[in-house]
Design a protein around this motif. Sequence first.
Motif, PDB file in Angstrom:
ATOM      1  N   LEU A  45       0.650  -0.911   0.084  1.00 41.78           N
ATOM      2  CA  LEU A  45       0.130   0.407  -0.160  1.00 41.78           C
ATOM      3  C   LEU A  45       1.407   1.123  -0.050  1.00 41.78           C
ATOM      4  O   LEU A  45       0.379   2.254  -0.300  1.00 41.78           O
ATOM      5  CB  LEU A  45      -0.372  -0.137   1.417  1.00 41.78           C
ATOM      6  CG  LEU A  45      -1.911  -1.034   1.306  1.00 41.78           C
ATOM      7  CD1 LEU A  45      -2.633  -1.238   2.237  1.00 41.78           C
ATOM      8  CD2 LEU A  45      -3.193  -1.023   0.290  1.00 41.78           C
ATOM      9  N   ALA A  46       1.664   1.030   0.701  1.00 42.08           N
ATOM     10  CA  ALA A  46       2.904   2.539   0.885  1.00 42.08           C
ATOM     11  C   ALA A  46       3.851   2.619   0.001  1.00 42.08           C
ATOM     12  O   ALA A  46       4.267   3.581  -1.126  1.00 42.08           O
ATOM     13  CB  ALA A  46       3.985   2.419   1.592  1.00 42.08           C
ATOM     14  N   HIS A  47       4.253   1.261  -0.748  1.00 46.29           N
ATOM     15  CA  HIS A  47       4.248   1.650  -2.344  1.00 46.29           C
ATOM     16  C   HIS A  47       3.778   1.493  -3.416  1.00 46.29           C
ATOM     17  O   HIS A  47       4.266   1.849  -5.116  1.00 46.29           O
ATOM     18  CB  HIS A  47       5.937   1.123  -2.574  1.00 46.29           C
ATOM     19  CG  HIS A  47       6.489   1.101  -1.547  1.00 46.29           C
ATOM     20  ND1 HIS A  47       6.264   0.689  -0.178  1.00 46.29           N
ATOM     21  CD2 HIS A  47       7.639   2.324  -0.956  1.00 46.29           C
ATOM     22  CE1 HIS A  47       7.473   0.687   0.632  1.00 46.29           C
ATOM     23  NE2 HIS A  47       7.804   2.030   0.088  1.00 46.29           N
ATOM     24  N   ALA A  48       2.642   1.361  -3.510  1.00 49.75           N
ATOM     25  CA  ALA A  48       1.261   0.862  -4.670  1.00 49.75           C
ATOM     26  C   ALA A  48       2.297   1.865  -5.813  1.00 49.75           C
ATOM     27  O   ALA A  48       1.655   2.298  -6.633  1.00 49.75           O
ATOM     28  CB  ALA A  48       0.593   1.129  -4.268  1.00 49.75           C
ATOM     29  N   ALA A  49       1.830   3.732  -5.773  1.00 49.62           N
ATOM     30  CA  ALA A  49       2.261   4.253  -6.598  1.00 49.62           C
ATOM     31  C   ALA A  49       3.288   4.649  -7.601  1.00 49.62           C
ATOM     32  O   ALA A  49       3.420   4.856  -8.289  1.00 49.62           O
ATOM     33  CB  ALA A  49       2.133   5.884  -6.196  1.00 49.62           C
ATOM     34  N   LEU A  50       4.692   4.123  -6.754  1.00 48.95           N
ATOM     35  CA  LEU A  50       5.649   3.782  -6.931  1.00 48.95           C
ATOM     36  C   LEU A  50       5.619   2.648  -7.725  1.00 48.95           C
ATOM     37  O   LEU A  50       6.411   1.833  -8.732  1.00 48.95           O
ATOM     38  CB  LEU A  50       6.664   4.260  -5.970  1.00 48.95           C
ATOM     39  CG  LEU A  50       7.142   5.022  -5.627  1.00 48.95           C
ATOM     40  CD1 LEU A  50       7.600   4.849  -3.675  1.00 48.95           C
ATOM     41  CD2 LEU A  50       7.617   6.298  -6.218  1.00 48.95           C
ATOM     42  N   ARG A  51       4.569   1.824  -8.228  1.00 44.64           N
ATOM     43  CA  ARG A  51       4.258   0.148  -8.610  1.00 44.64           C
ATOM     44  C   ARG A  51       3.641  -0.252  -9.560  1.00 44.64           C
ATOM     45  O   ARG A  51       3.651  -1.130  -9.509  1.00 44.64           O
ATOM     46  CB  ARG A  51       4.692  -0.496  -7.367  1.00 44.64           C
ATOM     47  CG  ARG A  51       5.938  -1.052  -6.428  1.00 44.64           C
ATOM     48  CD  ARG A  51       5.372  -1.667  -5.122  1.00 44.64           C
ATOM     49  NE  ARG A  51       6.455  -1.754  -3.801  1.00 44.64           N
ATOM     50  CZ  ARG A  51       6.612  -1.994  -2.667  1.00 44.64           C
ATOM     51  NH1 ARG A  51       5.342  -3.254  -2.659  1.00 44.64           N
ATOM     52  NH2 ARG A  51       7.620  -2.171  -2.240  1.00 44.64           N
ATOM     53  N   GLY A  52       3.073   0.772 -10.050  1.00 47.93           N
ATOM     54  CA  GLY A  52       2.650   0.738 -10.789  1.00 47.93           C
ATOM     55  C   GLY A  52       0.517   0.363 -10.565  1.00 47.93           C
ATOM     56  O   GLY A  52      -0.003   0.236 -10.754  1.00 47.93           O
ATOM     57  N   ARG A  53       0.870   0.406  -9.023  1.00 48.48           N
ATOM     58  CA  ARG A  53      -0.172  -0.640  -8.586  1.00 48.48           C
ATOM     59  C   ARG A  53      -1.435   0.046  -7.879  1.00 48.48           C
ATOM     60  O   ARG A  53      -2.525   0.052  -7.434  1.00 48.48           O
ATOM     61  CB  ARG A  53       0.140  -0.992  -6.938  1.00 48.48           C
ATOM     62  CG  ARG A  53       1.094  -2.170  -7.144  1.00 48.48           C
ATOM     63  CD  ARG A  53      -0.223  -4.032  -7.117  1.00 48.48           C
ATOM     64  NE  ARG A  53       1.285  -4.481  -6.623  1.00 48.48           N
ATOM     65  CZ  ARG A  53       0.960  -6.072  -7.480  1.00 48.48           C
ATOM     66  NH1 ARG A  53       0.182  -6.275  -8.124  1.00 48.48           N
ATOM     67  NH2 ARG A  53       2.059  -6.998  -7.086  1.00 48.48           N
ATOM     68  N   LEU A  54      -1.435   1.222  -8.603  1.00 47.77           N
ATOM     69  CA  LEU A  54      -3.013   2.254  -8.315  1.00 47.77           C
ATOM     70  C   LEU A  54      -3.688   2.286  -9.553  1.00 47.77           C
ATOM     71  O   LEU A  54      -3.651   0.940 -10.249  1.00 47.77           O
ATOM     72  CB  LEU A  54      -2.384   3.440  -7.843  1.00 47.77           C
ATOM     73  CG  LEU A  54      -1.847   3.291  -6.378  1.00 47.77           C
ATOM     74  CD1 LEU A  54      -1.634   5.292  -6.153  1.00 47.77           C
ATOM     75  CD2 LEU A  54      -2.643   3.504  -5.538  1.00 47.77           C
ATOM     76  N   GLY A  55      -5.113   2.200  -9.317  1.00 44.77           N
ATOM     77  CA  GLY A  55      -5.830   2.805 -10.579  1.00 44.77           C
ATOM     78  C   GLY A  55      -6.774   0.837 -10.475  1.00 44.77           C
ATOM     79  O   GLY A  55      -6.532   0.165  -9.673  1.00 44.77           O
ATOM     80  N   ALA A  56      -7.543   0.950 -11.618  1.00 42.25           N
ATOM     81  CA  ALA A  56      -8.638  -0.035 -11.755  1.00 42.25           C
ATOM     82  C   ALA A  56      -7.636  -1.362 -12.424  1.00 42.25           C
ATOM     83  O   ALA A  56      -7.162  -1.546 -13.089  1.00 42.25           O
ATOM     84  CB  ALA A  56      -9.953   0.397 -12.671  1.00 42.25           C
ATOM     85  N   ALA A  57      -8.478  -2.503 -11.822  1.00 46.86           N
ATOM     86  CA  ALA A  57      -8.079  -3.816 -12.075  1.00 46.86           C
ATOM     87  C   ALA A  57      -8.808  -3.758 -13.847  1.00 46.86           C
ATOM     88  O   ALA A  57      -8.203  -4.435 -14.670  1.00 46.86           O
ATOM     89  CB  ALA A  57      -8.290  -4.765 -11.351  1.00 46.86           C
ATOM     90  N   GLY A  58      -9.273  -3.475 -14.440  1.00 42.65           N
ATOM     91  CA  GLY A  58     -10.625  -3.184 -15.035  1.00 42.65           C
ATOM     92  C   GLY A  58     -11.695  -4.315 -14.637  1.00 42.65           C
ATOM     93  O   GLY A  58     -11.801  -5.118 -13.975  1.00 42.65           O
ATOM     94  N   GLY A  59     -13.114  -4.095 -15.072  1.00 41.10           N
ATOM     95  CA  GLY A  59     -14.403  -4.911 -14.826  1.00 41.10           C
ATOM     96  C   GLY A  59     -14.462  -4.586 -13.105  1.00 41.10           C
ATOM     97  O   GLY A  59     -14.433  -3.779 -12.755  1.00 41.10           O
ATOM     98  N   THR A  60     -15.700  -5.047 -12.714  1.00 41.69           N
ATOM     99  CA  THR A  60     -16.361  -4.740 -11.266  1.00 41.69           C
ATOM    100  C   THR A  60     -16.490  -6.968 -11.062  1.00 41.69           C
ATOM    101  O   THR A  60     -16.371  -7.055 -11.065  1.00 41.69           O
ATOM    102  CB  THR A  60     -18.161  -4.562 -11.903  1.00 41.69           C
ATOM    103  OG1 THR A  60     -18.677  -4.934 -12.296  1.00 41.69           O
ATOM    104  CG2 THR A  60     -18.248  -3.439 -12.364  1.00 41.69           C
TER     105      THR A  60
END
Length: 334
Positions: A45-60
């Motif tokens: 969570l702490a490094h998500a922005a640096l690891r491209g982990r933010l945003g939608a995965a696509g779909g619901t």
Amino acid sequence: MNATYQTLDQHLGTQTPLQSSDQARSTALVIRSLAAVASTIADELAHAALRGRLGAAGGTNVTGDQVKKLDVWGHDVVVDALRRSGACAALVSEESPEPVEMPEGKGRRGVVVACDPVDGSSNLDVNGTVGTIFSIKPSQGWDPAGPAALTPGTEQLAAGDIMYGTGIALVYTAGQGTHGFTLERASGTFYLTHPNIRVPKKGKVYGINEGNMATWHPGQRAFVEHLKTSDKATGRPYSLRYSGAMVADIHRTILDGGLFMYPADMSDPTKPKGKLRLLYEVAPMGMVVEQAGGRASTGTERVLELKATDYHQRAAIIVGSADDVTLAEEFYRR
Ligand code: AFP
């Protein structure tokens, strides 16, 4: 680390309900395995922005919510941890339409876990607080074991959450009070910092998404108006605090008192629709609060007595200080 603080491991060993049977020991194993991945989740969570982990995965997901990349990642981490515990027979997760059956935990000693791996995921992209919520019930030796999760919340052997906020907190109950721990990041160890939490009988704060007011039961609307009306003698008006993550709102409520509410949408009064999910949000948080001396209601009934017919069933909840919840129920009866 200051030696005076008991570790989570030590504390689990003091809880009588967790010593009495193979199933009870499986419950403790599951709590340990979820606690053990808290550091991993916190780091991601702490490094998500640096690891491209933010945003939608696509779909619901099965309940129509937009799925975030971290929702999927969090689900996989929880599945892996529960498989490795060898104590879990099936997992009901917000991110899986059907239960994930686990041969590793089959048999009468096995338990079923219902989990919201990343609660409050709409906070992820804005660096807000999120959490993991869990509920543990007997598998009754069933195979498939998933249906054993559908029993009422009164059947929970344990419940709790991990909150990723300014600190990382874990709160759990095994039916012998509710206890809070803080993660010491360097060692990855949870220490008992809030033993035997007691919710104040009456609060000064309420949490609710007021944007939904038009859909509420008239008693709910009148109750919120009552909380907002100035009256020194009864400590009103209450302040409004709402985080968008149930874990954070419940954490504040058990420590400071007051209320967290997500009432039913009564747009069609014949079909009241809750938003929060019964098995992995409402029931576990209901047990945590009740074991801390608070109450958890739908407005008309105790949430722990609700029986589920669907793994992702929704329910209304009004939870927190006992006197405040009781007053809310009175407004529903008027
Ligand atoms: P997500 O996990 O889908 O973000 O939902 C969070 C949640 O289930 C609960 O944690 C919040 O209290 C509630 O929904 C927020 O819902 P609103 O956005 O409708 O206020």
